[in-house]
Design a protein around this motif. Sequence first.
Motif, PDB file in Angstrom:
ATOM      1  N   PHE A  34       0.832  -1.202   0.000  1.00 15.49           N
ATOM      2  CA  PHE A  34       0.000   0.000   0.000  1.00 15.49           C
ATOM      3  C   PHE A  34       0.868   1.254   0.000  1.00 15.49           C
ATOM      4  O   PHE A  34       0.646   2.188  -0.781  1.00 15.49           O
ATOM      5  CB  PHE A  34      -0.942  -0.005   1.216  1.00 15.49           C
ATOM      6  CG  PHE A  34      -1.736   1.253   1.353  1.00 15.49           C
ATOM      7  CD1 PHE A  34      -2.862   1.464   0.587  1.00 15.49           C
ATOM      8  CD2 PHE A  34      -1.346   2.252   2.247  1.00 15.49           C
ATOM      9  CE1 PHE A  34      -3.603   2.645   0.689  1.00 15.49           C
ATOM     10  CE2 PHE A  34      -2.071   3.426   2.373  1.00 15.49           C
ATOM     11  CZ  PHE A  34      -3.201   3.621   1.593  1.00 15.49           C
ATOM     12  N   PHE A  35       1.861   1.300   0.894  1.00 12.91           N
ATOM     13  CA  PHE A  35       2.740   2.463   1.008  1.00 12.91           C
ATOM     14  C   PHE A  35       3.466   2.714  -0.309  1.00 12.91           C
ATOM     15  O   PHE A  35       3.496   3.850  -0.799  1.00 12.91           O
ATOM     16  CB  PHE A  35       3.751   2.264   2.142  1.00 12.91           C
ATOM     17  CG  PHE A  35       4.677   3.423   2.334  1.00 12.91           C
ATOM     18  CD1 PHE A  35       4.259   4.554   3.025  1.00 12.91           C
ATOM     19  CD2 PHE A  35       5.975   3.401   1.821  1.00 12.91           C
ATOM     20  CE1 PHE A  35       5.111   5.638   3.203  1.00 12.91           C
ATOM     21  CE2 PHE A  35       6.820   4.485   1.989  1.00 12.91           C
ATOM     22  CZ  PHE A  35       6.397   5.604   2.686  1.00 12.91           C
ATOM     23  N   ASP A  36       4.049   1.682  -0.887  1.00 14.38           N
ATOM     24  CA  ASP A  36       4.795   1.840  -2.148  1.00 14.38           C
ATOM     25  C   ASP A  36       3.893   2.340  -3.267  1.00 14.38           C
ATOM     26  O   ASP A  36       4.270   3.236  -4.029  1.00 14.38           O
ATOM     27  CB  ASP A  36       5.455   0.523  -2.553  1.00 14.38           C
ATOM     28  CG  ASP A  36       6.607   0.135  -1.640  1.00 14.38           C
ATOM     29  OD1 ASP A  36       7.075   0.988  -0.854  1.00 14.38           O
ATOM     30  OD2 ASP A  36       7.032  -1.037  -1.709  1.00 14.38           O
ATOM     31  N   GLN A  37       2.703   1.777  -3.355  1.00 12.33           N
ATOM     32  CA  GLN A  37       1.757   2.178  -4.408  1.00 12.33           C
ATOM     33  C   GLN A  37       1.312   3.627  -4.215  1.00 12.33           C
ATOM     34  O   GLN A  37       1.304   4.423  -5.166  1.00 12.33           O
ATOM     35  CB  GLN A  37       0.542   1.256  -4.401  1.00 12.33           C
ATOM     36  CG  GLN A  37      -0.517   1.625  -5.408  1.00 12.33           C
ATOM     37  CD  GLN A  37      -1.745   0.712  -5.307  1.00 12.33           C
ATOM     38  OE1 GLN A  37      -1.722  -0.337  -4.695  1.00 12.33           O
ATOM     39  NE2 GLN A  37      -2.827   1.155  -5.921  1.00 12.33           N
ATOM     40  N   GLU A  38       0.964   3.999  -3.006  1.00 13.62           N
ATOM     41  CA  GLU A  38       0.509   5.360  -2.721  1.00 13.62           C
ATOM     42  C   GLU A  38       1.640   6.377  -2.876  1.00 13.62           C
ATOM     43  O   GLU A  38       1.416   7.493  -3.346  1.00 13.62           O
ATOM     44  CB  GLU A  38      -0.100   5.444  -1.317  1.00 13.62           C
ATOM     45  CG  GLU A  38      -1.419   4.716  -1.188  1.00 13.62           C
ATOM     46  CD  GLU A  38      -2.486   5.268  -2.118  1.00 13.62           C
ATOM     47  OE1 GLU A  38      -2.696   6.496  -2.133  1.00 13.62           O
ATOM     48  OE2 GLU A  38      -3.110   4.460  -2.838  1.00 13.62           O
ATOM     49  N   LEU A  39       2.850   5.986  -2.506  1.00 16.68           N
ATOM     50  CA  LEU A  39       3.990   6.892  -2.660  1.00 16.68           C
ATOM     51  C   LEU A  39       4.281   7.130  -4.148  1.00 16.68           C
ATOM     52  O   LEU A  39       4.519   8.268  -4.555  1.00 16.68           O
ATOM     53  CB  LEU A  39       5.229   6.324  -1.961  1.00 16.68           C
ATOM     54  CG  LEU A  39       6.465   7.227  -1.976  1.00 16.68           C
ATOM     55  CD1 LEU A  39       6.183   8.560  -1.280  1.00 16.68           C
ATOM     56  CD2 LEU A  39       7.641   6.511  -1.312  1.00 16.68           C
ATOM     57  N   ARG A  40       4.234   6.071  -4.959  1.00 14.87           N
ATOM     58  CA  ARG A  40       4.432   6.238  -6.404  1.00 14.87           C
ATOM     59  C   ARG A  40       3.364   7.142  -6.999  1.00 14.87           C
ATOM     60  O   ARG A  40       3.658   8.020  -7.811  1.00 14.87           O
ATOM     61  CB  ARG A  40       4.409   4.869  -7.116  1.00 14.87           C
ATOM     62  CG  ARG A  40       5.738   4.156  -7.125  1.00 14.87           C
ATOM     63  CD  ARG A  40       5.746   2.965  -8.054  1.00 14.87           C
ATOM     64  NE  ARG A  40       4.720   1.981  -7.778  1.00 14.87           N
ATOM     65  CZ  ARG A  40       4.813   1.011  -6.888  1.00 14.87           C
ATOM     66  NH1 ARG A  40       5.914   0.861  -6.174  1.00 14.87           N
ATOM     67  NH2 ARG A  40       3.814   0.158  -6.707  1.00 14.87           N
ATOM     68  N   LYS A  41       2.108   6.945  -6.597  1.00 12.52           N
ATOM     69  CA  LYS A  41       1.011   7.782  -7.097  1.00 12.52           C
ATOM     70  C   LYS A  41       1.210   9.233  -6.656  1.00 12.52           C
ATOM     71  O   LYS A  41       1.042  10.161  -7.445  1.00 12.52           O
ATOM     72  CB  LYS A  41      -0.333   7.263  -6.618  1.00 12.52           C
ATOM     73  CG  LYS A  41      -1.510   8.038  -7.175  1.00 12.52           C
ATOM     74  CD  LYS A  41      -2.827   7.451  -6.702  1.00 12.52           C
ATOM     75  CE  LYS A  41      -4.042   8.177  -7.198  1.00 12.52           C
ATOM     76  NZ  LYS A  41      -3.957   9.549  -7.553  1.00 12.52           N
ATOM     77  N   PHE A  42       1.582   9.429  -5.395  1.00 17.83           N
ATOM     78  CA  PHE A  42       1.830  10.770  -4.875  1.00 17.83           C
ATOM     79  C   PHE A  42       2.939  11.459  -5.656  1.00 17.83           C
ATOM     80  O   PHE A  42       2.813  12.626  -6.056  1.00 17.83           O
ATOM     81  CB  PHE A  42       2.186  10.697  -3.387  1.00 17.83           C
ATOM     82  CG  PHE A  42       2.530  12.014  -2.771  1.00 17.83           C
ATOM     83  CD1 PHE A  42       1.530  12.905  -2.407  1.00 17.83           C
ATOM     84  CD2 PHE A  42       3.857  12.375  -2.564  1.00 17.83           C
ATOM     85  CE1 PHE A  42       1.844  14.136  -1.849  1.00 17.83           C
ATOM     86  CE2 PHE A  42       4.183  13.601  -2.002  1.00 17.83           C
ATOM     87  CZ  PHE A  42       3.175  14.480  -1.641  1.00 17.83           C
ATOM     88  N   MET A  43       4.036  10.746  -5.902  1.00 25.10           N
ATOM     89  CA  MET A  43       5.162  11.320  -6.649  1.00 25.10           C
ATOM     90  C   MET A  43       4.760  11.620  -8.091  1.00 25.10           C
ATOM     91  O   MET A  43       5.122  12.661  -8.639  1.00 25.10           O
ATOM     92  CB  MET A  43       6.366  10.371  -6.621  1.00 25.10           C
ATOM     93  CG  MET A  43       6.935  10.142  -5.228  1.00 25.10           C
ATOM     94  SD  MET A  43       7.508  11.649  -4.433  1.00 25.10           S
ATOM     95  CE  MET A  43       8.998  11.923  -5.358  1.00 25.10           C
TER      96      MET A  43
END
Length: 188
Positions: A34-43
């Motif tokens: 979840f964190f990796d996916q959300e961080l990629r989307k945020f970036m």
Amino acid sequence: MNYNSSKKTEELDSIYLEYKYEIDNDLSYKRKDFFDQELRKFMSDSFKITLGGPIQTILTGSLGFIFLIGRREKIRKYQIKLIDWLAVFLSLFWLREVFNLVHSISFKVLFQDASYFGGDEKYISEYLKLNSGTIPVILGLIGLGISVYVIFKILPRDVQLPFIISGFIGGITGFFLWFQILGPILIP
């Protein structure tokens, strides 16, 4: 350009604080996917917002420049008209790229600022994993080339010097009026 990402930032920050050791050391943890996916989307979202300013400037400047190129013979033959002055104004949106480059290098040299490059263009370079000066230098040189061409090849000779002087004075005045007086009032 900017957008409010505080809710997403808070969520990512709380996960990071909870799993700091695991994230810093690239270990597995409960919410890693979840964190990796959300961080990629945020970036990715942040990158798109960052692209907006330079792209708008480049498109506006390019449209004005293309219009002037198409009209340069008519300008030479019939003199510069109001519509041509509008296109000159639009084409010189490219000066943003020149200003940003000169401004950031000047601040580094004069005030020992952190980097020779700044602004959205620096962040675009870094996001694309390029040297931080790649996009600023490329766009600054293109902007300089277009601006020099417009001023010295499109504008009639008798208006070039007054245009440069008034543009320089107006640019500096406008910069300080916006960033020191009007901007903070209108967009706090």
